[in-house]
Write a protein that holds these residues in place. Structure first.
Motif, PDB file in Angstrom:
ATOM      1  N   UNK A  66      36.155  69.807  25.532  1.00 13.58           N
ATOM      2  CA  UNK A  66      35.755  68.703  25.134  1.00 13.58           C
ATOM      3  C   UNK A  66      36.486  67.399  25.664  1.00 13.58           C
ATOM      4  N   UNK A  67      36.371  66.209  25.402  1.00 11.60           N
ATOM      5  CA  UNK A  67      37.155  65.159  25.838  1.00 11.60           C
ATOM      6  C   UNK A  67      38.671  65.478  25.221  1.00 11.60           C
ATOM      7  N   UNK A  68      39.529  65.323  26.323  1.00 15.43           N
ATOM      8  CA  UNK A  68      40.983  65.434  25.787  1.00 15.43           C
ATOM      9  C   UNK A  68      41.511  64.268  25.164  1.00 15.43           C
ATOM     10  N   UNK A  69      42.215  64.525  24.235  1.00 15.00           N
ATOM     11  CA  UNK A  69      42.518  63.221  23.494  1.00 15.00           C
ATOM     12  C   UNK A  69      44.303  63.591  23.035  1.00 15.00           C
ATOM     13  N   UNK A  70      44.994  62.663  23.587  1.00 16.74           N
ATOM     14  CA  UNK A  70      46.610  62.812  23.848  1.00 16.74           C
ATOM     15  C   UNK A  70      47.151  61.836  22.863  1.00 16.74           C
ATOM     16  N   UNK A 100      36.969  57.677  33.843  1.00 19.00           N
ATOM     17  CA  UNK A 100      36.833  58.419  32.807  1.00 19.00           C
ATOM     18  C   UNK A 100      37.978  58.457  32.007  1.00 19.00           C
ATOM     19  N   UNK A 101      39.101  57.476  32.354  1.00 16.34           N
ATOM     20  CA  UNK A 101      40.390  57.639  31.594  1.00 16.34           C
ATOM     21  C   UNK A 101      40.436  56.360  30.626  1.00 16.34           C
ATOM     22  N   UNK A 102      40.716  56.484  29.321  1.00 18.86           N
ATOM     23  CA  UNK A 102      41.048  55.308  28.488  1.00 18.86           C
ATOM     24  C   UNK A 102      42.324  55.434  27.896  1.00 18.86           C
ATOM     25  N   UNK A 122      37.748  61.728  29.004  1.00 16.46           N
ATOM     26  CA  UNK A 122      36.571  61.952  28.514  1.00 16.46           C
ATOM     27  C   UNK A 122      35.790  63.315  29.410  1.00 16.46           C
ATOM     28  N   UNK A 123      35.028  64.057  28.653  1.00 16.01           N
ATOM     29  CA  UNK A 123      34.464  65.250  29.238  1.00 16.01           C
ATOM     30  C   UNK A 123      33.633  64.850  30.465  1.00 16.01           C
ATOM     31  N   UNK A 124      32.847  63.568  30.530  1.00 15.83           N
ATOM     32  CA  UNK A 124      32.071  63.483  31.650  1.00 15.83           C
ATOM     33  C   UNK A 124      32.703  62.147  32.151  1.00 15.83           C
ATOM     34  N   UNK A 147      59.274  57.674  27.971  1.00 16.24           N
ATOM     35  CA  UNK A 147      59.227  59.198  27.609  1.00 16.24           C
ATOM     36  C   UNK A 147      58.930  59.691  28.772  1.00 16.24           C
ATOM     37  N   UNK A 148      59.261  61.086  28.942  1.00 14.25           N
ATOM     38  CA  UNK A 148      59.194  61.998  29.844  1.00 14.25           C
ATOM     39  C   UNK A 148      57.559  62.003  30.340  1.00 14.25           C
ATOM     40  N   UNK A 149      57.487  61.627  31.636  1.00 15.66           N
ATOM     41  CA  UNK A 149      56.107  61.504  32.010  1.00 15.66           C
ATOM     42  C   UNK A 149      55.440  63.270  31.965  1.00 15.66           C
ATOM     43  N   UNK A 150      54.315  63.238  32.094  1.00 11.40           N
ATOM     44  CA  UNK A 150      53.614  64.599  31.878  1.00 11.40           C
ATOM     45  C   UNK A 150      52.145  64.677  32.692  1.00 11.40           C
ATOM     46  N   UNK A 151      51.798  65.705  33.217  1.00 15.65           N
ATOM     47  CA  UNK A 151      50.742  65.862  34.090  1.00 15.65           C
ATOM     48  C   UNK A 151      49.827  66.890  33.521  1.00 15.65           C
ATOM     49  N   UNK A 152      48.381  66.625  33.961  1.00 11.13           N
ATOM     50  CA  UNK A 152      47.531  67.740  33.356  1.00 11.13           C
ATOM     51  C   UNK A 152      46.559  67.619  34.656  1.00 11.13           C
ATOM     52  N   UNK A 153      45.804  68.740  34.894  1.00  7.88           N
ATOM     53  CA  UNK A 153      44.790  68.853  35.853  1.00  7.88           C
ATOM     54  C   UNK A 153      43.593  68.790  35.295  1.00  7.88           C
ATOM     55  N   UNK A 154      42.473  67.869  35.907  1.00  5.74           N
ATOM     56  CA  UNK A 154      41.084  68.038  35.531  1.00  5.74           C
ATOM     57  C   UNK A 154      40.144  68.577  36.548  1.00  5.74           C
ATOM     58  N   UNK A 155      39.488  69.483  36.129  1.00  5.46           N
ATOM     59  CA  UNK A 155      38.266  69.978  37.063  1.00  5.46           C
ATOM     60  C   UNK A 155      37.051  70.155  36.397  1.00  5.46           C
ATOM     61  N   UNK A 156      36.190  69.413  36.383  1.00  8.51           N
ATOM     62  CA  UNK A 156      35.051  69.180  35.714  1.00  8.51           C
ATOM     63  C   UNK A 156      34.210  69.562  36.662  1.00  8.51           C
ATOM     64  N   UNK A 157      34.280  70.162  37.847  1.00 10.10           N
ATOM     65  CA  UNK A 157      33.214  70.512  38.837  1.00 10.10           C
ATOM     66  C   UNK A 157      32.956  72.178  38.559  1.00 10.10           C
TER      67      UNK A 157
END
Length: 170
Positions: A66-70, A100-102, A122-124, A147-157
């Motif tokens: 689902x949509x990732x909310x941080x 897709x980023x807000x 967002x998921x889509x 703040x310390x930066x952080x990363x995540x990988x999005x793979x919606x394919x």
């Protein structure tokens, strides 16, 4: 005789609100000015803080997620002025509302002592790739914390199944 001089005096002042500074000047002839006061001064030595931990962010979001909310909680004893997030996708800066980023924050116009910044993937519509976020918090006095930066990988394919027919194999 009129002369102007500038003095810098290092005074031991503790942090706090509602402080008053009283000044008077005495010239070389012994003439003393009236006392001038500056009231309701806030002395702020502290930088804004956050209890956010990059360890709470999933390192991978896929098409089933689902949509990732941080949520990034921020605080400062004398008031938060702003929170800024710089998002990059594959090394390219990406503005909120695109790919897709807000990003949104609580309203900091009245300098609250705490609040939240929220990043949503967002998921889509969220572009695939490595997303990196760097957050800077500024307090009412203009002090900043990065703040310390952080990363995540999005793979919606979705994976693609390719038909394979090799008549030489049973």
């Amino acid at each position: 005789v009129t002369a102007s001089k500038t003095f810098i005096v290092d005074l031991p002042i503790t942090q706090g609100v509602g402080k008053t500074l009283y000044l008077k000047a005495t010239d070389e002839a012994g003439n003393t000015s009236a006392v001038t006061s500056f009231a309701d001064i806030t002395i702020d030595y502290a930088v804004p803080t956050s209890t956010f931990s990059a360890n709470t962010v999933s390192t991978y979001y896929n098409y089933n997620t689902a949509a990732a909310t941080i949520t990034i909680p921020v605080a400062d004893t004398n008031g938060i002025a702003s929170v800024a997030v710089v998002a990059t996708l594959g090394g390219t800066t990406t503005l909120s509302g695109s790919n897709g980023y807000t990003f949104k924050t609580d309203t900091f116009t009245s300098y609250p002592t705490s609040g939240n910044a929220t990043i949503t993937l967002n998921r889509t519509g969220t572009a695939d790739g490595t997303w990196t976020f760097a957050t800077t918090v500024t307090d009412k006095a203009g002090r900043t914390t990065t703040l310390d930066s952080f990363s995540t990988i999005v793979d919606g394919t979705l994976p693609v199944v390719v038909a394979y027919n090799d008549s030489s194999k049973p």
